[in-house]
Every structure is written in C-alpha cells, then in structure tokens.
Design a protein around this motif. Sequence first.
Motif, mmCIF file in Angstrom:
data_model
loop_
_atom_site.group_PDB
_atom_site.id
_atom_site.type_symbol
_atom_site.label_atom_id
_atom_site.label_comp_id
_atom_site.label_asym_id
_atom_site.label_seq_id
_atom_site.Cartn_x
_atom_site.Cartn_y
_atom_site.Cartn_z
ATOM 1 N N ASN A 158 0.791 -1.221 0.000
ATOM 2 C CA ASN A 158 0.000 0.000 0.000
ATOM 3 C C ASN A 158 0.826 1.276 0.000
ATOM 4 O O ASN A 158 0.341 2.331 -0.403
ATOM 5 C CB ASN A 158 -0.967 0.008 1.191
ATOM 6 C CG ASN A 158 -0.267 -0.208 2.516
ATOM 7 O OD1 ASN A 158 0.459 -1.179 2.689
ATOM 8 N ND2 ASN A 158 -0.478 0.678 3.467
ATOM 9 N N GLN A 179 -5.214 -3.401 -2.265
ATOM 10 C CA GLN A 179 -4.606 -2.453 -3.204
ATOM 11 C C GLN A 179 -4.428 -3.047 -4.595
ATOM 12 O O GLN A 179 -4.018 -2.338 -5.516
ATOM 13 C CB GLN A 179 -3.242 -1.992 -2.679
ATOM 14 C CG GLN A 179 -3.285 -1.214 -1.387
ATOM 15 C CD GLN A 179 -3.761 0.216 -1.564
ATOM 16 O OE1 GLN A 179 -3.884 0.722 -2.680
ATOM 17 N NE2 GLN A 179 -4.034 0.890 -0.456
ATOM 18 N N LYS A 235 -11.215 1.197 -2.147
ATOM 19 C CA LYS A 235 -9.970 1.372 -2.899
ATOM 20 C C LYS A 235 -10.213 1.309 -4.405
ATOM 21 O O LYS A 235 -9.287 1.514 -5.194
ATOM 22 C CB LYS A 235 -8.961 0.278 -2.523
ATOM 23 C CG LYS A 235 -8.667 0.150 -1.037
ATOM 24 C CD LYS A 235 -7.931 1.338 -0.478
ATOM 25 C CE LYS A 235 -7.486 1.063 0.968
ATOM 26 N NZ LYS A 235 -6.776 2.216 1.557
#
Length: 388
Positions: free
Chosen positions: A156, A184, A207
């Motif tokens: 991340n 991610q 995300k």
Amino acid sequence: MNTRPLYFDYAATTPVDERVIQVMIECLGFHGNFGNPSSSSHAFGQQARQTVEQARRQVADLVGAQPEQIVWTSGATESNNLALKGVAQARGVCGGHIITSQIEHKAILDTARQLQDAGIAVTYLVPDAQGLITPQAVSEAMRDDTFLVSLMLVNNELGTVNDVQAIGEVVRSRQALFHVDAAQGAGKVAIDLSRWPVDLMSFSAHKLYGPKGIGALYVGPQAQQRLQAQIHGGGHEGGLRSGTLATHQIAGMGAAFALAADAFDEEKKSIIALRERLLEQLLKLPGVRLNGSASQRIPHTLSLTFSEGEFNSAALSHSIAFSATSACNSASNAPSHVLLALGHDARLAGRTIRLSLGRFTTVEDVDKAVDLITTACASAPPFWATGL
C-alpha cells in the motif's frame, strides 16, 4: 473562492464513481430496493437478495472466482481478521506457526501480534531491497508446523507487486493455507483465482471507487472447512459472517468491480502514461529516488524520498493531497514501518511521500503537482541548516 487541493491519495481511498452512486441510490428509500436480503418470503426481500447475488457475481468475475466463494464483510480489515483468526481458531489446537512480513498493512500486523500473544509463533519476513517478499524467503521460513502464510499482493505504500503465484506454489507444497491481502491490487492487477494457488483473498470497495464500509473475503476450496466465523448471530454468508447484509453497499461494491473489469486495460494504459510523466519530471530534482522495484509494481502508487534538503511537505499539503505515510500510521505520527523495513532511518522516512494516481487524475493535475513539489523543494532550507 477556495480551491480544493489536487488529489494524489487514491491509495488511501477513492471517490465513489458517480455510476456506483446511482446504483446505491436505487437501493434506498421506500420506492427503492430497500428490503432485507434474508427476508425470502416476500418480493422486497427477494429483490434485495437478487441484487446481493448479482454483486457477488460481479466481484467474483473480476478476480476469477466462483460467486459462492465470495463472503461479504465490512472491509479488508475485517476480511484479514476473519482469514487469520478464523484459520488459527478453526485448528482447535494451540501453537503452530504463521508467516507474514514486516511490510504488511496494520490490519495484518496487529492481528498477527494478537495471535502471537495467544501462543502462535509468527515469522515477519524482511523485504528485499526492492520492497518485495520472494518465494525463496517464504520457502526458507516454512516449518513443519506452519499452517498459514499471509502476504499482500500490492504494497500500500510502495506499490510493489509480490509474485503471489510463485509464493502460493511454495505454500501449497507444504500443505499450508495461503492468504493474500489484495485491497490495493483488485482492479489494478489481473487476478485469476481459478488458477492462482491462493486459498483466501481480501478485498475492499473503497480502494476501487466503491463505498467505504464494505469488503469481501474469497474463501477457496481448501479453506472452506478450515475457517471459523468471527461474528455470530444468524449464520449469514454460509455461517462465516453473520449480520443483515447492507444491500446498497454490496450493490455499490459489485458495480465498482464491474466497472473496473470493463475499464481494466484502458485505465491501466492511462495511469501508466500519467505515472511516467510525473516520475520523469520528479526524478530530475536533486536527491529524489523511487522506493521499491521500478518494474514489479503497479503504476498507480509512487513512494519518493527527497534525500537532499528538507522537503517542505507541510506547506505542500495545502495544495496537494498526498500521504507522508500510510493512512493506518498517520494517527500515531510514527515513521512508516514499511520504509524502516527497507532500511530508511527516521529522517529519510520523514522525507518520503506517497503519491497515488487514479481514475480522475489528469495531465493538468500531474503538471501542477510537479510545479508545486519543485517549488517546495526549492523553498526548503538545506537539511544541514536545520540541525536534523
């Protein structure tokens, strides 16, 4: 009139796509699809259940899974907790060994430490100089009592991508389970769980241009009978996660994952072009270096250290939204544990920023960011004049 800062913090969270918002709105209000998905005896509940199952298919389609292998959670943090604690507790015996790494998200590290306090041995692998965990490192750390390995797909802070297929082969050869935090990675890396030797994988909607507060855990065939629920109260989600399903958030996550699948190639190409434009200009500044592998990474996330001079990040924060560390570390103001694991000292970690690009980043945004960062570097005093 106040101008909003440029947004370069997509790795922390993404704005909800307007198309996703419309899908969610349709699940709210008396004239919307507001029913309880578990109320199967009437049309309101049946319609909500259909929406939930459509979203389950949409999430599964993006990652090469079967819909019945997707378990809804409140987000990747809960998914990670369910994976680690659920596997550990389902064993019904004390002890054993887990492998993770020093550069995982706090949702993994803090959970691993809880298990460690409960008597489970945990190995925290050190990344290589490129910010990667290698299959060899995992192989060397495996023990006869290793029952779980948990590693992230995409870091991340760095944006580096672990070779989870190769790591998974190592883990599977030793009959342990392999969990991957893909918060991610979904929508940025082509994931195919029909082929990858991965048993559990965590996802988050926010995300990927979906809403906060909703996520999912992929539970593969080998993990089905080796996972214990952490939330009880009705036996929802195949007994793995009880609680009334939030139709609007689930529909939003499904829509976000479907949009990501449709735009995968085009969006990746666009982000690469923007990243190259940004990085090429910033690397011309004195002492700027990219952290992590230059090739084994997603294009969306850049970790940059300004090793010469004191980078005036405080002044810059009014004009650019970026991260000086990951969002999970910001509350404590502590140096990034990821950068410390890479060998940075606290001073260099304090001179590092993460710039992350996304769907709504423009060429103009990139060029303005370069100008602002260049000015911040030029206006900052030399580090030897600060006493640091």
